[in-house]
Each structure stands twice: as C-alpha cells, then as structure tokens.
Design a protein around this motif. Structure first.
Motif, PDB file in Angstrom:
ATOM      1  N   PHE A 245      49.321 -84.618  66.940  1.00  0.00           N
ATOM      2  CA  PHE A 245      48.944 -83.412  66.211  1.00  0.00           C
ATOM      3  C   PHE A 245      48.414 -82.400  67.219  1.00  0.00           C
ATOM      4  O   PHE A 245      47.548 -82.725  68.027  1.00  0.00           O
ATOM      5  CB  PHE A 245      47.850 -83.710  65.176  1.00  0.00           C
ATOM      6  N   LEU A 246      48.914 -81.190  67.157  1.00  0.00           N
ATOM      7  CA  LEU A 246      48.485 -80.152  68.073  1.00  0.00           C
ATOM      8  C   LEU A 246      47.899 -78.984  67.309  1.00  0.00           C
ATOM      9  O   LEU A 246      48.474 -78.526  66.326  1.00  0.00           O
ATOM     10  CB  LEU A 246      49.653 -79.673  68.938  1.00  0.00           C
ATOM     11  N   GLN A 247      46.741 -78.514  67.780  1.00  0.00           N
ATOM     12  CA  GLN A 247      46.118 -77.346  67.185  1.00  0.00           C
ATOM     13  C   GLN A 247      45.198 -76.742  68.234  1.00  0.00           C
ATOM     14  O   GLN A 247      44.317 -77.401  68.767  1.00  0.00           O
ATOM     15  CB  GLN A 247      45.313 -77.719  65.942  1.00  0.00           C
ATOM     16  N   GLY A 248      45.452 -75.467  68.553  1.00  0.00           N
ATOM     17  CA  GLY A 248      44.633 -74.822  69.571  1.00  0.00           C
ATOM     18  C   GLY A 248      44.789 -75.514  70.908  1.00  0.00           C
ATOM     19  O   GLY A 248      45.895 -75.784  71.371  1.00  0.00           O
ATOM     20  N   HIS A 249      43.662 -75.845  71.521  1.00  0.00           N
ATOM     21  CA  HIS A 249      43.680 -76.541  72.806  1.00  0.00           C
ATOM     22  C   HIS A 249      43.632 -78.050  72.629  1.00  0.00           C
ATOM     23  O   HIS A 249      43.528 -78.784  73.612  1.00  0.00           O
ATOM     24  CB  HIS A 249      42.462 -76.125  73.638  1.00  0.00           C
ATOM     25  N   THR A 250      43.689 -78.507  71.402  1.00  0.00           N
ATOM     26  CA  THR A 250      43.421 -79.914  71.107  1.00  0.00           C
ATOM     27  C   THR A 250      44.695 -80.672  70.768  1.00  0.00           C
ATOM     28  O   THR A 250      45.519 -80.201  69.989  1.00  0.00           O
ATOM     29  CB  THR A 250      42.435 -80.025  69.922  1.00  0.00           C
ATOM     30  N   THR A 251      44.832 -81.857  71.352  1.00  0.00           N
ATOM     31  CA  THR A 251      45.889 -82.788  70.974  1.00  0.00           C
ATOM     32  C   THR A 251      45.250 -84.059  70.434  1.00  0.00           C
ATOM     33  O   THR A 251      44.317 -84.590  71.032  1.00  0.00           O
ATOM     34  CB  THR A 251      46.785 -83.145  72.167  1.00  0.00           C
ATOM     35  N   ARG A 252      45.712 -84.492  69.303  1.00  0.00           N
ATOM     36  CA  ARG A 252      45.302 -85.774  68.739  1.00  0.00           C
ATOM     37  C   ARG A 252      46.554 -86.600  68.496  1.00  0.00           C
ATOM     38  O   ARG A 252      47.656 -86.058  68.362  1.00  0.00           O
ATOM     39  CB  ARG A 252      44.555 -85.571  67.414  1.00  0.00           C
ATOM     40  N   TRP A 253      46.390 -87.897  68.440  1.00  0.00           N
ATOM     41  CA  TRP A 253      47.509 -88.801  68.190  1.00  0.00           C
ATOM     42  C   TRP A 253      47.248 -89.573  66.898  1.00  0.00           C
ATOM     43  O   TRP A 253      46.111 -89.679  66.449  1.00  0.00           O
ATOM     44  CB  TRP A 253      47.683 -89.756  69.365  1.00  0.00           C
ATOM     45  N   ALA A 254      48.301 -90.094  66.313  1.00  0.00           N
ATOM     46  CA  ALA A 254      48.144 -90.921  65.116  1.00  0.00           C
ATOM     47  C   ALA A 254      49.089 -92.101  65.213  1.00  0.00           C
ATOM     48  O   ALA A 254      50.160 -92.022  65.831  1.00  0.00           O
ATOM     49  CB  ALA A 254      48.436 -90.115  63.848  1.00  0.00           C
ATOM     50  N   ILE A 255      48.672 -93.190  64.615  1.00  0.00           N
ATOM     51  CA  ILE A 255      49.488 -94.400  64.590  1.00  0.00           C
ATOM     52  C   ILE A 255      49.484 -94.955  63.174  1.00  0.00           C
ATOM     53  O   ILE A 255      48.487 -94.824  62.445  1.00  0.00           O
ATOM     54  CB  ILE A 255      48.940 -95.444  65.599  1.00  0.00           C
ATOM     55  N   GLY A 256      50.609 -95.515  62.764  1.00  0.00           N
ATOM     56  CA  GLY A 256      50.704 -96.126  61.442  1.00  0.00           C
ATOM     57  C   GLY A 256      51.498 -97.411  61.516  1.00  0.00           C
ATOM     58  O   GLY A 256      52.397 -97.547  62.347  1.00  0.00           O
ATOM     59  N   TRP A 257      51.151 -98.377  60.663  1.00  0.00           N
ATOM     60  CA  TRP A 257      51.909 -99.634  60.637  1.00  0.00           C
ATOM     61  C   TRP A 257      52.032-100.138  59.205  1.00  0.00           C
ATOM     62  O   TRP A 257      51.221 -99.828  58.339  1.00  0.00           O
ATOM     63  CB  TRP A 257      51.278-100.686  61.553  1.00  0.00           C
ATOM     64  N   CYS A 258      53.102-100.887  58.986  1.00  0.00           N
ATOM     65  CA  CYS A 258      53.458-101.370  57.656  1.00  0.00           C
ATOM     66  C   CYS A 258      53.945-102.813  57.780  1.00  0.00           C
ATOM     67  O   CYS A 258      54.609-103.164  58.756  1.00  0.00           O
ATOM     68  CB  CYS A 258      54.551-100.470  57.072  1.00  0.00           C
ATOM     69  N   PHE A 259      53.622-103.653  56.801  1.00  0.00           N
ATOM     70  CA  PHE A 259      54.012-105.060  56.873  1.00  0.00           C
ATOM     71  C   PHE A 259      55.368-105.330  56.222  1.00  0.00           C
ATOM     72  O   PHE A 259      55.855-106.450  56.277  1.00  0.00           O
ATOM     73  CB  PHE A 259      52.922-105.937  56.264  1.00  0.00           C
ATOM     74  N   ASP A 260      55.960-104.315  55.603  1.00  0.00           N
ATOM     75  CA  ASP A 260      57.337-104.453  55.128  1.00  0.00           C
ATOM     76  C   ASP A 260      58.290-104.213  56.291  1.00  0.00           C
ATOM     77  O   ASP A 260      57.972-103.473  57.235  1.00  0.00           O
ATOM     78  CB  ASP A 260      57.621-103.451  54.010  1.00  0.00           C
ATOM     79  N   GLU A 261      59.469-104.796  56.214  1.00  0.00           N
ATOM     80  CA  GLU A 261      60.466-104.598  57.267  1.00  0.00           C
ATOM     81  C   GLU A 261      61.045-103.180  57.214  1.00  0.00           C
ATOM     82  O   GLU A 261      61.106-102.561  56.154  1.00  0.00           O
ATOM     83  CB  GLU A 261      61.602-105.614  57.112  1.00  0.00           C
TER      84      GLU A 261
END
Length: 462
Positions: A294-310
C-alpha cells in the motif's frame, strides 16, 4: 502523559515543499499508485475548501507566501482535524479521537479495505452469505477499519477488539455517532489474545480478519526507525517481538481455527517482516498466500493474507490482479507451480482498451484464429472470462494433447487497473509430458495476446 512521535520515512533525493500532502521521489506522486478505487488516488484534498466548510479544520490551516493552504503534519491536533474533515466530507462519517492516540491516515487505511474487497473474490464459498463478516484485531480509538469497511460496503459487519478500555470507549462513541451499533461490535481482550479466546460458538464463521499490528519490539528500535509516521501510546506501537511476533500469534491461532475464517490478513510496516511471515507460513504448510503493498504519500506498507482452502485454477487471472496488485506494473511473466493442478504462467496486459467481458472474448478468439493457421488442432469452450482450449500438437518426437485454460480477468474499465491473464495447464497426454511444450505455448500466447490487444486499441481509437 508521554506521547511517542514517529517521524515519516525520507525518500532519497526528495524535498517536500511546505503544504504538500503526498509527493514521491523524482516528481513521482505515490498518490497515483494507490488502489484504483481509492477516492484519493491522484486527488489531493483541497485544504482551502475543507477549511471553508469545516471550522474545526480551518483553525489549523495556514497559508504559504504564495497563498497555498497547508497544515503542520507534526501537529497531532491538526492531523486529527484533517481526518475528521475527510471522513465527514468523503464518507459522511462523524468521527473524533483523543490526540494522544494513534491517528491513522485515511487514504492508507482505505487502501487496505479496498484490497480486502478484491481478495474476498478468491476462494468464495459455494453458497456465500449475503453478509460479509470481518474481525479487526486492535481497532484502536479511531475504529477506522470497521467504520470505513461498513461505509464502503453495505454487506460488511465487524467484530472489533482492543486491549485498552479508553480506546474502546472512544471507538464506541464513533460507532454510536453514526448509528452503526448493529454492524460493529466491540470486545475487550487480553494483551496476549489475537483470535483464539475472542470467538464464541454463536459467532459462527468469518470471511476475513485484518490487523495493523504494533510495529516495534523495543523503545530503542522505535527511536532508531524512520519508516513510520504517526503518534501513539506505548501499547499501540510496541509489543514484545514487534510486528513479526504479533502476526506470528495470529498465524498460530489460524492453525487452530483454520477455515472458521476464510482469509487471515495483516498489514506490516517492514518489508523484512513479510519475508519472515512467508517463511512461517511455509513451515506450517500454508500454501494459499497473497501479498501486496500500500502506498500513500511517503509511506509504504505491506500486507499479507493466507487461506486454508486450496487455490482454484479458474481464479488464476483474478489472483494475478490481487496478489501484489500495486507492484505488478512491469510486463514480466512469472512461472509458478500450481500445486497438484499443473503449471501456470501469469502476466498482465496494459489497460489500453475500454474492456468488458464482451470485448475480452473476441480478443481471445482473434488469438485462436492465428493458432489455427499454425496447424494446431483446436477446440475452444467459452465460459465468461475463462476459455478452455484442447490442443493436438505434433512435434518431431511425439504427438501431444494438451488441455489449457486461459483466465482473462478484465479491469472492467477501472482506471489504473491492468488486465490479468493466467494460462493454466490442466492436463497433458501422454501423462507426464507436455510441460516444455506448455511453456513454449504460454509464452507464445502472451506475445499473441499483447499483439492483438494493440490491434484492438487502434480499432477502438478510430
């Protein structure tokens, strides 16, 4: 009361002029790299107009020598007033919070909510409920994620948790002020609690959980870090082990809860943390994983997601758009192993046609016309934006029958989105053959699709 001031990151070579809201290095505006549906994408708020409309914000607005309105972003009162004005102006939300609590940037938090909307299109249940249920771990005094979530999507409901009584009291005031008591529920939890211990039997299953964890493991780490912006009390920005340990706790709980929550997600403040969590997921056998930034202004953030279905092969094109959505701007094909389902090659197509499903199909058929001219025995079955192709191929050494599926996820005219294409090898005969030929064909298909896309663009521009 001690307040922790966390300064924003410095981009090398960047000089931020007084009054600027968001600007990137070399004249690049990170605002243009927000989520395509973000109302602030390429749209800096007009501080002057906001000041004319909202007196509480006007008292913090100053004028530069050229007459340009600006605020002092180091002044927490001014930042809270800006958020209050933006949430009222753009989301019709009445909102407020104490100035000694962590004040979230609205645009950045909206990026996360919109990405979750996209993510929830993956691994959808066969008979999905009309209500989408989410959990916000550590909602804070702002209650920003639930408030934005239920405003952006009428089908969403939230269970939001926090460890601090004062924060929960303010969050409840924000909920009450907007008559959202039926859609947002608050629960106080112990500092060590993530998910297990929060949910009870009557809560049922949830579609997702989200989190903005405390970033730092120690005061020394916090003092030496320049990659975070905001004000917050100690418990909001510090925890033992930092964000890696906090999200690791969510992962441990997810191993126990598994499919009770469809998508487990978290924001991360450090890129190295993404690598660490990915390693933990691999070690625990979790293979359905997505990441983004995620980018906004001078800031970068990251995100992670996981799921137990195939993973579902028919969702490969959509997955291509959701996974690293912001970062996937370069036209580079990625070869990955689709666990147990054959090979997949994914790539993006520049958005240069006002696309819709009705346009995607003719473009694919233009490609297949060219393939027929090359002598391939070709059978095509259409299904929305998925096309199944059975190919009979004669080579110098053997005769092959390959079954491919092309998933073309069109951007539906959303500005800034690229079309996402995935070519999936469903089967090959004789068994165990065809992989090398598939890689050749998928690379050839990529080139043909790009060429046809350029031709369609020229036709549409006439």
């Amino acid at each position: 009361m001690k307040r922790h001031i966390l300064h924003g990151p410095h981009i090398k070579g960047l000089k931020k002029r007084k009054g600027e809201w968001v600007t990137g290095a070399g004249g690049t505006n990170n605002n243009d790299r927000m989520h395509p549906r973000n109302v602030y994408k390429g749209n800096q708020p007009d501080f002057g107009k906001l000041a004319e409309k909202y007196r509480f914000f006007a008292e913090h607005v100053q004028r530069s020598s050229s007459g340009k309105p600006y605020i002092d972003f180091k002044n927490q009162d001014a930042v809270v007033a800006l958020n209050k004005a933006l949430l009222k102006e753009d989301f019709k939300l009445d909102w407020n919070m104490p100035t000694d609590k962590l004040c979230p940037p609205v645009a950045n938090r909206l990026n996360y909510v919109l990405w979750l909307q996209d993510l929830l299109k993956l691994n959808r249940p066969t008979n999905p409920s009309a209500t989408v249920k989410g959990i916000d771990i550590g909602t804070g005094a702002s209650c920003i994620y639930p408030l934005l979530g239920v405003t952006v999507d009428d089908s969403w409901k939230f269970l939001a948790t926090d460890i601090d009584t004062t924060s929960l009291e303010n969050a409840q005031r924000n909920i009450n002020a907007n008559n959202l008591q039926s859609r947002i529920e608050l629960r106080k939890v112990d500092p060590s609690t993530r998910l297990v211990g929060v949910l009870n039997a009557k809560d049922g299953n949830f579609d997702f959980c989200m989190c903005n964890p405390p970033f730092f493991a120690s005061p020394d780490e916090m003092k030496g870090n320049e990659n975070t912006t905001g004000v917050g009390k100690k418990e909001e920005v510090l925890c033992e082990g930092g964000e890696e340990e906090f999200v690791g706790g969510i992962l441990k709980d997810s191993i126990k809860l598994r499919t009770r929550i469809r998508w487990y997600t978290s924001m991360l403040g450090k890129k190295n943390s993404v690598k660490s969590i990915l390693r933990l997921l691999r070690e625990n056998g979790v293979r359905n994983v997505v990441t983004t930034e995620f980018l906004q202004g001078h800031t970068t953030r990251w995100a992670i997601g996981w799921c137990f279905d195939e993973e579902k092969p028919e969702e490969s094109g959509l997955r291509c758009a959701v996974n690293k959505q912001v970062a996937m701007n370069k036209m580079k094909a990625r070869k990955i192993r689709n666990r147990g389902l054959g090979d997949v090659i994914t790539f993006t197509v520049p958005y240069d046609v006002k696309t819709s499903a009705s346009v995607v199909q003719p473009r694919l058929h233009d490609v297949f016309k060219e393939w027929k001219k090359k002598g391939y025995g070709l059978k095509v079955e259409d299904n929305d934006e998925r096309v199944k192709i059975d190919l009979d191929i004669k080579t110098a050494k053997e005769n092959l029958t390959l079954s491919l599926q092309v998933n073309w996820s069109g951007s539906k005219g959303q500005e800034g989105m690229e079309d996402a294409v995935a070519v999936v090898l469903l089967s090959a005969e004789p068994e165990g053959t065809g992989r090398q030929q598939f890689l050749i064909l998928s690379s050839q298909m990529k080139a043909d699709i790009l060429r046809v896309n350029r031709r369609w663009r020229r036709l549409m521009e006439r």
